[in-house]
Enzyme design. Structure first.
Site, PDB file in Angstrom:
ATOM      1  N   LYS A  18       1.090  -1.644  -0.413  1.00  0.00           N
ATOM      2  CA  LYS A  18      -0.298  -0.073   0.115  1.00  0.00           C
ATOM      3  C   LYS A  18       1.029   0.982   0.121  1.00  0.00           C
ATOM      4  O   LYS A  18       0.508   2.134  -0.730  1.00  0.00           O
ATOM      5  CB  LYS A  18      -0.935   0.094   1.291  1.00  0.00           C
TER       6      LYS A  18
ATOM      7  N   LYS B 190      -4.606  -9.496  -6.294  1.00  0.00           N
ATOM      8  CA  LYS B 190      -6.028 -10.253  -5.558  1.00  0.00           C
ATOM      9  C   LYS B 190      -6.684  -9.493  -5.667  1.00  0.00           C
ATOM     10  O   LYS B 190      -7.183  -8.318  -6.423  1.00  0.00           O
ATOM     11  CB  LYS B 190      -5.387 -10.131  -3.967  1.00  0.00           C
TER      12      LYS B 190
ATOM     13  N   LYS C 272     -11.790  -3.852  -3.604  1.00  0.00           N
ATOM     14  CA  LYS C 272     -12.244  -3.021  -4.070  1.00  0.00           C
ATOM     15  C   LYS C 272     -11.948  -2.080  -4.527  1.00  0.00           C
ATOM     16  O   LYS C 272     -12.438  -1.035  -4.899  1.00  0.00           O
ATOM     17  CB  LYS C 272     -12.787  -2.776  -2.894  1.00  0.00           C
TER      18      LYS C 272
HETATM   19  P1  TYM Z   1     -10.497  -6.270   4.219  1.00  0.00           P
HETATM   20  O1  TYM Z   1     -11.562  -5.702   4.484  1.00  0.00           O
HETATM   21  O2  TYM Z   1      -8.779  -6.390   3.555  1.00  0.00           O
HETATM   22  O3  TYM Z   1     -10.960  -7.348   4.220  1.00  0.00           O
HETATM   23  C1  TYM Z   1     -11.908  -8.486   4.951  1.00  0.00           C
HETATM   24  C2  TYM Z   1     -11.951  -9.589   4.635  1.00  0.00           C
HETATM   25  O4  TYM Z   1     -11.468 -10.513   3.153  1.00  0.00           O
HETATM   26  C3  TYM Z   1     -10.947 -11.161   3.044  1.00  0.00           C
HETATM   27  N1  TYM Z   1     -10.441 -10.216   1.192  1.00  0.00           N
HETATM   28  C4  TYM Z   1      -9.823 -11.724   0.673  1.00  0.00           C
HETATM   29  N2  TYM Z   1     -10.823 -13.106   0.695  1.00  0.00           N
HETATM   30  C5  TYM Z   1     -10.415 -13.898  -0.817  1.00  0.00           C
HETATM   31  N3  TYM Z   1      -9.523 -12.672  -1.522  1.00  0.00           N
HETATM   32  C6  TYM Z   1     -10.243 -11.841  -1.964  1.00  0.00           C
HETATM   33  N4  TYM Z   1      -8.879 -11.895  -2.672  1.00  0.00           N
HETATM   34  C7  TYM Z   1      -9.805 -10.844  -0.721  1.00  0.00           C
HETATM   35  N5  TYM Z   1      -9.820  -9.872  -0.367  1.00  0.00           N
HETATM   36  C8  TYM Z   1     -10.421  -9.576   0.844  1.00  0.00           C
HETATM   37  C9  TYM Z   1      -9.804 -10.489   3.252  1.00  0.00           C
HETATM   38  O5  TYM Z   1      -8.625 -11.175   4.032  1.00  0.00           O
HETATM   39  C10 TYM Z   1     -10.657 -10.162   4.981  1.00  0.00           C
HETATM   40  O6  TYM Z   1     -10.692 -11.315   5.751  1.00  0.00           O
HETATM   41  N6  TYM Z   1      -7.585  -5.553   7.944  1.00  0.00           N
HETATM   42  C11 TYM Z   1      -9.063  -6.462   8.151  1.00  0.00           C
HETATM   43  C12 TYM Z   1      -9.862  -5.459   8.860  1.00  0.00           C
HETATM   44  C13 TYM Z   1      -9.359  -6.498   9.910  1.00  0.00           C
HETATM   45  C14 TYM Z   1      -9.764  -7.109  10.354  1.00  0.00           C
HETATM   46  C15 TYM Z   1      -9.489  -6.975  12.370  1.00  0.00           C
HETATM   47  C16 TYM Z   1     -10.239  -8.399   9.998  1.00  0.00           C
HETATM   48  C17 TYM Z   1      -9.747  -5.068  10.835  1.00  0.00           C
HETATM   49  N7  TYM Z   1      -9.521  -5.593  12.506  1.00  0.00           N
HETATM   50  C18 TYM Z   1      -9.417  -8.242  12.572  1.00  0.00           C
HETATM   51  C19 TYM Z   1      -9.875  -9.766  11.367  1.00  0.00           C
HETATM   52  C20 TYM Z   1      -9.815  -9.291  12.855  1.00  0.00           C
HETATM   53  C21 TYM Z   1      -8.274  -5.921   6.509  1.00  0.00           C
HETATM   54  O7  TYM Z   1      -8.516  -5.000   5.954  1.00  0.00           O
HETATM   55  O8  TYM Z   1      -9.672  -6.893   5.449  1.00  0.00           O
END
Ligand code: TYM
Length: 336
Positions: A113, A195, A198
């Site tokens: 990022k 990957k 969004k």
């Molecule tokens: P975020 O918002 O990027 O994504 C949310 C969840 O979706 C999964 N994900 C994917 N899985 C498969 N293929 C993809 N292309 C893909 N894109 C996203 C992510 O692995 C995630 O599980 N840091 C985290 C949010 C968060 C969190 C937490 C998660 C904040 N605090 C505590 C678990 C526990 C994040 O940015 O996810």
């Protein structure tokens, strides 16, 4: 009863990657009935990059409503906004004092990022995994269902918890990641080396959970493949990354394994496979979209869920925070 916790950032509309990698598994684990579940919209996390306030508000409610549409609101679950529970940020501060600069510098997501956006790298983006560790540890979570991209952040969370426990005695449960066999890493439909995200500027690269059926079908039909023309998962060949990704999506959407899929499409071309994959995705998302439509008109219900859940979350997280403060040596607060 074991505890499950997970969240999604409010930084964009949710994609099929978010669903297959995370939310679908939250629902399956929740249905299992063996877990106390905490699911939240990670709004504090989303301001690590600049957000438009009106859009942030709209998206936060959209994600909350999608959680409920996915069936996460039933039973004893708590579904809330991270910013409604100040204990996340408070514990985040504490944990930051037990996490080294070197550990944070190794986070690949930060490197990715920040590489893209040198002018706007905030210290929040850098310390983001510490807040994520606080999210998890505050609830003494046993299991954290996430996609593969969050594995490294979870490892950091475990390291910090082990370190803290080593200094002060057993304070935090050490959480385990739950990463699904299929769907943990859904790639962009246009560039399968990236990957599905969004924040991809090319909207043909991702499928949104609220995309209409004809948009979904169009995006799948446009997805890049190769000239081999055989529907068979082939991890060895990087040129086949596009079809491998579609096979993974189809597998995660239908529950069929790679062998069954190869058999199903033997002798058939990519056209027939894409049609089936598009239909499978549409079928998976249809009930979610229908329920989303219904709940969007029931704002009072949505509000009641997140309000009550935040109360429960504050209470649970405060227990951990009070214990942490006491172990560190802070003077206990007198309640008047
Ligand atoms: P975020 O918002 O990027 O994504 C949310 C969840 O979706 C999964 N994900 C994917 N899985 C498969 N293929 C993809 N292309 C893909 N894109 C996203 C992510 O692995 C995630 O599980 N840091 C985290 C949010 C968060 C969190 C937490 C998660 C904040 N605090 C505590 C678990 C526990 C994040 O940015 O996810």
């Amino acid at each position: 009863m074991q505890t499950i916790l997970s969240g999604v950032q409010a930084s964009g509309h949710l994609t099929l990657g978010n669903y297959l990698g995370a939310i679908k598994n939250w629902r399956e684990l929740h249905k299992d009935g063996r877990y106390r579940c905490w699911f939240f919209v990670a709004d504090l996390h989303s301001i690590t990059v600049r957000q438009n306030p009106a859009e942030l508000r709209e998206r936060s409610i959209e994600i909350m409503t999608l959680y409920l549409a996915a069936g996460l609101g039933q039973g004893e679950n708590s579904i809330f906004f991270q910013s409604h529970v100040p204990q996340h940020a408070e514990l985040g501060w504490v944990l930051g004092c037990y996490c080294n600069l070197g550990e944070l510098s190794r986070m690949t997501q930060f490197k990715d990022k920040s590489g893209k956006n040198e002018a706007g790298i905030t210290s929040g983006l850098f310390t983001y995994p510490v807040l994520m560790a606080a999210d998890i540890l505050a609830y003494q979570a046993d299991l954290v269902p996430v996609g593969a991209d969050q594995k490294q952040h979870l490892e950091l969370c475990r390291d910090v918890a082990v370190r803290f426990n080593g200094i002060y005695g057993e304070t935090f449960k050490i959480p385990e990641p739950f990463i699904p066999k299929e769907g943990a890493r859904i790639m962009s439909l246009q560039d399968p080396s990236m990957k599905m995200s969004k924040s991809d500027p090319n909207s043909n690269g991702y499928i949104l959970l609220l995309d209409k059926p004809d948009t979904i079908m169009k995006k799948i039909k446009r997805a890049v493949t190769d000239s081999v023309g055989e529907v068979r998962f082939d991890a060895e060949n990087p040129e086949r990354a596009g079809i491998n990704n579609l096979i993974s999506i189809y597998s995660a959407a239908t529950g069929k394994d790679f062998e069954q899929i190869a058999h199903e499409f033997e002798g058939k071309g990519y056209g027939a496979f894409k049609q089936a994959a598009g239909e499978a995705i549409i079928d998976v998302l249809a009930p979610l979209q229908e329920e989303y439509g219904r709940l969007s008109n029931d704002k009072e219900y949505v509000r009641s869920v997140y309000t009550k859940s935040a109360e429960q979350a504050r209470e649970a997280a405060q227990k951990t925070l009070a214990d942490v403060y006491e172990r560190i040596g802070f003077i206990p607060k007198e309640e008047r």
